[in-house]
Design a protein around this motif. Sequence first.
Motif, short mmCIF file in Angstrom:
data_model
loop_
_atom_site.label_atom_id
_atom_site.label_comp_id
_atom_site.label_asym_id
_atom_site.label_seq_id
_atom_site.Cartn_x
_atom_site.Cartn_y
_atom_site.Cartn_z
N GLY A 48 38.57 43.00 47.87
CA GLY A 48 39.32 44.09 48.48
C GLY A 48 40.40 44.59 47.54
O GLY A 48 41.02 43.81 46.81
N PRO A 49 40.67 45.89 47.52
CA PRO A 49 41.74 46.42 46.67
C PRO A 49 43.08 45.83 47.08
O PRO A 49 43.33 45.56 48.26
CB PRO A 49 41.70 47.92 46.92
CG PRO A 49 40.61 48.18 47.88
CD PRO A 49 40.01 46.89 48.30
N ASN A 87 35.17 46.32 37.21
CA ASN A 87 36.03 45.15 37.14
C ASN A 87 35.29 43.82 37.17
O ASN A 87 35.54 42.98 38.04
CB ASN A 87 37.05 45.20 38.29
CG ASN A 87 37.85 46.48 38.28
OD1 ASN A 87 38.51 46.78 37.29
ND2 ASN A 87 37.78 47.23 39.35
N PRO A 88 34.37 43.60 36.22
CA PRO A 88 33.64 42.32 36.24
C PRO A 88 34.57 41.13 36.02
O PRO A 88 35.51 41.21 35.23
CB PRO A 88 32.63 42.45 35.11
CG PRO A 88 33.17 43.51 34.21
CD PRO A 88 33.98 44.43 35.08
N GLU A 144 40.23 34.67 38.39
CA GLU A 144 41.58 34.94 37.89
C GLU A 144 41.71 36.17 37.02
O GLU A 144 42.53 36.21 36.13
CB GLU A 144 42.08 33.70 37.14
CG GLU A 144 42.15 32.50 38.04
CD GLU A 144 42.55 31.23 37.32
OE1 GLU A 144 42.59 31.22 36.08
OE2 GLU A 144 42.82 30.25 38.02
N GLY A 145 40.93 37.16 37.27
CA GLY A 145 41.09 38.40 36.55
C GLY A 145 39.76 39.04 36.22
O GLY A 145 38.71 38.41 36.26
N THR A 153 40.31 45.38 41.69
CA THR A 153 39.38 44.47 42.36
C THR A 153 38.78 43.53 41.32
O THR A 153 39.00 43.69 40.12
CB THR A 153 38.23 45.26 43.04
OG1 THR A 153 37.49 45.96 42.03
CG2 THR A 153 38.76 46.24 44.08
N ILE A 154 38.01 42.55 41.81
CA ILE A 154 37.22 41.69 40.94
C ILE A 154 35.78 41.75 41.45
O ILE A 154 35.53 41.55 42.64
CB ILE A 154 37.75 40.25 40.93
CG1 ILE A 154 39.14 40.19 40.33
CG2 ILE A 154 36.79 39.33 40.16
CD1 ILE A 154 39.78 38.82 40.30
#
Length: 162
Positions: A48-49, A87-88, A144-145, A153-154
């Motif tokens: 989720g954003p 955003n992988p 973690e990122g 997002t991730i």
Amino acid sequence: MGGEEVASEIQVLNNQFSVLAYNGGEKDSDHGIANVLSPGLHPFHCSGPGQGHQLDLVLNSTCDGADVHPAAILTHIVVHGATEFKNPLRCGRIWVGESSALLSAALQEGAEPILRFETDPVTAEWSGSFGVPTRCRAVRLTFEGSHNADGETIDVSLVALV
């Protein structure tokens, strides 16, 4: 040779685990966290954003009867970020335990992760060995990122427990 036979077949054991807890939300109902346990890179998970870049996922054995069902024996884990999106997943940590309660207690006492990972910047893939076969009924992962430092997002395609 008189010894006990040991199975040498490699299997993905995702069907023996389900999501117990996750604090990362989801972009929408098509991008839920349970997607990461599906056999394949689609569907994928999009957090989720505004959830931040430290997300915790706890997987629990679907055979959660410590005295009734044997623990899964893991040797490897594979993580894939969803590269077709902005955003992988870039990195994280992994802990395993005999039960979700024991794992939670160990984490409260400051237990170190069994593995740390960083996915490849191009393929967003990572695989690692536990070093020795490891019995577990609970797995905790932190995401973690993402490879996009500005991402909200991730995106994760797969977590494979082998």
